[in-house]
Design an enzyme around this catalytic site. Sequence first.
Site, PDB file in Angstrom:
ATOM      1  N   ASP A 275       0.874  -1.164   0.000  1.00  0.00           N
ATOM      2  CA  ASP A 275       0.000   0.000   0.000  1.00  0.00           C
ATOM      3  C   ASP A 275       0.918   1.223   0.000  1.00  0.00           C
ATOM      4  OD1 ASP A 275      -1.509   2.222   0.959  1.00  0.00           O
ATOM      5  OD2 ASP A 275      -2.967   0.879   1.875  1.00  0.00           O
TER       6      ASP A 275
ATOM      7  N   CYS B 100       1.053   3.108   3.456  1.00  0.00           N
ATOM      8  CA  CYS B 100       1.393   2.349   4.666  1.00  0.00           C
ATOM      9  C   CYS B 100       2.821   2.665   5.112  1.00  0.00           C
ATOM     10  CB  CYS B 100       1.225   0.862   4.360  1.00  0.00           C
ATOM     11  SG  CYS B 100       2.274  -0.275   5.259  1.00  0.00           S
TER      12      CYS B 100
ATOM     13  N   CYS C  52       5.253  -0.170   4.717  1.00  0.00           N
ATOM     14  CA  CYS C  52       5.471  -0.418   3.282  1.00  0.00           C
ATOM     15  C   CYS C  52       6.508   0.568   2.752  1.00  0.00           C
ATOM     16  CB  CYS C  52       4.167  -0.250   2.504  1.00  0.00           C
ATOM     17  SG  CYS C  52       2.881  -1.437   2.938  1.00  0.00           S
TER      18      CYS C  52
ATOM     19  N   ARG D  48      -5.363  -0.612   1.269  1.00  0.00           N
ATOM     20  CA  ARG D  48      -6.126  -1.064   2.428  1.00  0.00           C
ATOM     21  C   ARG D  48      -7.467  -0.351   2.600  1.00  0.00           C
ATOM     22  NH1 ARG D  48      -2.112  -0.069   7.166  1.00  0.00           N
ATOM     23  NH2 ARG D  48      -1.990   1.888   5.997  1.00  0.00           N
TER      24      ARG D  48
END
Length: 249
Positions: A129, A132, A135, A159
Amino acid sequence: MKKLLLCLLACVAASAVAAQTPASGDHKAAAATIRAAIAKKFPDVTVNDVRPSPMAGIYEVAMGAEVAYVSADGRFLLAGDMYDMDSRTNLTEAGRQKARVAALSKLDERDMIVFKPEKVKHTITVFTDVDCGYCRKLHSEIAQLNERGVQVRYLAYPRAGPGSEDWAKMEAVWCSMDRKKAITDAKAGRDVKAQSCATPVAKQFKLGEQLGVRGTPAIFTNNGDYIGGYLAPDQMSKELDRLSAAAKN
């Protein structure tokens, strides 16, 4: 432990009930009965495989990466993990791994964003994502992962879900001419603009749900192992070495 004992007791109870039902010994007939029962009672569920479980009278049913246990007559269903108490092995997780391997092997790398080292030692497939935090941290260490021989294959998992700003950002990334630059820019908080196109974002998001992705980054190995989240490059390399060695034993 309490949850485990309850699951085991439930399995034993269901096995006893199933044992009272006349058994034909025909696994194909039992599988057909189970498929029909699930189709009737859970029409939205796709059954990928039905096979005998290690417990007599109980069948293992694979639904994506999820596994359940059903009696031969299709009446009783158990949701939970089955353990071999002698070896302390989680038999259900082994079934999940098979399902993940099957799903991941069907993917086309042309639909992914791949960061490949000169010499590939390990490959991880990562549901990511762009918004994120972990991430972004993993992406900032892509070069270090590549230096350790780790190939990173990105799949989209916004998400916030369909229709969200997050989803639109990932559509733009996948529509970009240079996806690697686009995902790097997006993860750095920079705007990514691209003309609309047909993307695999929805398909990849659905696959993530089927594989039980609970958060991002969700990291899978080619052997079907699910690494729950971010690991630093050295930790990642060591974990992949460990999992690879375990798969060979």
